[in-house]
Design a protein around this motif. Structure first.
Motif, PDB file in Angstrom:
ATOM      1  N   THR A  19       0.383  -0.981  -0.190  1.00 34.01           N
ATOM      2  CA  THR A  19       0.055  -0.475  -0.179  1.00 34.01           C
ATOM      3  C   THR A  19       0.821   1.789   0.067  1.00 34.01           C
ATOM      4  N   VAL A  20       0.672   2.427  -1.066  1.00 34.40           N
ATOM      5  CA  VAL A  20       1.577   3.438  -1.212  1.00 34.40           C
ATOM      6  C   VAL A  20       0.852   5.099  -1.386  1.00 34.40           C
ATOM      7  N   THR A  21       1.547   5.586  -0.827  1.00 38.05           N
ATOM      8  CA  THR A  21       0.891   7.498  -1.270  1.00 38.05           C
ATOM      9  C   THR A  21       1.488   7.375  -2.337  1.00 38.05           C
ATOM     10  N   SER A  22       0.436   8.088  -2.773  1.00 37.67           N
ATOM     11  CA  SER A  22       1.589   9.018  -4.152  1.00 37.67           C
ATOM     12  C   SER A  22       0.091   9.868  -4.760  1.00 37.67           C
ATOM     13  N   ASP A  23       1.387  10.759  -4.771  1.00 37.15           N
ATOM     14  CA  ASP A  23       1.166  11.935  -5.848  1.00 37.15           C
ATOM     15  C   ASP A  23       1.106  11.577  -7.820  1.00 37.15           C
ATOM     16  N   ALA A  24       1.470  10.004  -7.820  1.00 34.04           N
ATOM     17  CA  ALA A  24       2.194  10.717  -9.509  1.00 34.04           C
ATOM     18  C   ALA A  24       0.942  10.696  -9.904  1.00 34.04           C
ATOM     19  N   ARG A  25       0.786  11.159 -11.274  1.00 29.49           N
ATOM     20  CA  ARG A  25       0.189  11.630 -12.222  1.00 29.49           C
ATOM     21  C   ARG A  25      -0.411  10.069 -14.027  1.00 29.49           C
ATOM     22  N   THR A  26       0.763   9.752 -13.769  1.00 28.88           N
ATOM     23  CA  THR A  26       1.298   8.842 -14.196  1.00 28.88           C
ATOM     24  C   THR A  26       1.452   7.802 -14.303  1.00 28.88           C
ATOM     25  N   PRO A  27       0.652   6.131 -14.424  1.00 31.34           N
ATOM     26  CA  PRO A  27       1.658   5.026 -14.172  1.00 31.34           C
ATOM     27  C   PRO A  27       3.160   4.793 -14.316  1.00 31.34           C
ATOM     28  N   ARG A  28       3.600   5.475 -15.947  1.00 31.02           N
ATOM     29  CA  ARG A  28       4.880   6.284 -15.368  1.00 31.02           C
ATOM     30  C   ARG A  28       5.813   6.844 -14.213  1.00 31.02           C
ATOM     31  N   ASP A  29       5.185   7.722 -13.983  1.00 31.32           N
ATOM     32  CA  ASP A  29       5.510   8.869 -12.308  1.00 31.32           C
ATOM     33  C   ASP A  29       5.743   7.616 -11.196  1.00 31.32           C
ATOM     34  N   LEU A  30       3.963   7.160 -11.190  1.00 29.50           N
ATOM     35  CA  LEU A  30       4.708   5.977 -10.040  1.00 29.50           C
ATOM     36  C   LEU A  30       5.843   4.754 -10.229  1.00 29.50           C
ATOM     37  N   VAL A  31       5.139   4.010 -11.025  1.00 26.18           N
ATOM     38  CA  VAL A  31       6.817   3.251 -11.818  1.00 26.18           C
ATOM     39  C   VAL A  31       7.828   4.738 -11.077  1.00 26.18           C
ATOM     40  N   ALA A  32       8.325   5.726 -11.342  1.00 30.38           N
ATOM     41  CA  ALA A  32       9.568   6.721 -11.218  1.00 30.38           C
ATOM     42  C   ALA A  32       9.424   6.244  -9.401  1.00 30.38           C
ATOM     43  N   GLU A  33       8.972   6.495  -8.454  1.00 30.62           N
ATOM     44  CA  GLU A  33       8.394   6.457  -7.103  1.00 30.62           C
ATOM     45  C   GLU A  33       9.326   5.153  -6.179  1.00 30.62           C
ATOM     46  N   LEU A  34       8.233   3.969  -7.100  1.00 31.08           N
ATOM     47  CA  LEU A  34       8.830   2.451  -6.771  1.00 31.08           C
ATOM     48  C   LEU A  34       9.868   2.018  -6.467  1.00 31.08           C
ATOM     49  N   ALA A  35      10.236   2.897  -7.828  1.00 29.27           N
ATOM     50  CA  ALA A  35      12.087   2.058  -7.664  1.00 29.27           C
ATOM     51  C   ALA A  35      12.846   2.778  -6.912  1.00 29.27           C
ATOM     52  N   ALA A  36      12.321   3.945  -6.734  1.00 29.29           N
ATOM     53  CA  ALA A  36      13.460   4.963  -5.418  1.00 29.29           C
ATOM     54  C   ALA A  36      12.684   3.867  -4.324  1.00 29.29           C
TER      55      ALA A  36
END
Length: 81
Positions: A19-36
């Motif tokens: 479970t995550v909290t994110s302000d990502a605008r696209t799945p690609r943005d979310l991937v960048a957050e998760l990869a970190a």
């Protein structure tokens, strides 16, 4: 939101969901957050060409608007036969 990992992504991340909290605008943005998050996450998302995504159980493009999903699933390309 719930993040689901399938197949090799699950193996690299080390768990099937989180479970995550994110302000990502696209799945690609979310991937960048998760990869970190960890080396395992980075390995799971290293090959973006071999990544598919579903938002609330609907296949979507990595650059599509994310909105406020309840669930995002990541998996490798599917094969059929």
């Amino acid at each position: 939101m719930e993040i689901l990992y399938f197949a090799a992504l699950r193996e690299r991340v080390g768990h099937p969901r989180e479970t995550v909290t994110s302000d990502a605008r696209t799945p690609r943005d979310l991937v960048a957050e998760l990869a970190a998050r960890s080396d395992g996450h980075a390995a799971a998302f290293a090959d973006m060409a071999a990544l598919r995504c579903a938002v609330d159980q609907q296949l979507t493009d990595l650059d599509a608007p994310l909105g406020q999903p309840r669930e995002v699933a990541f998996f490798p390309p599917m094969t059929g036969g």
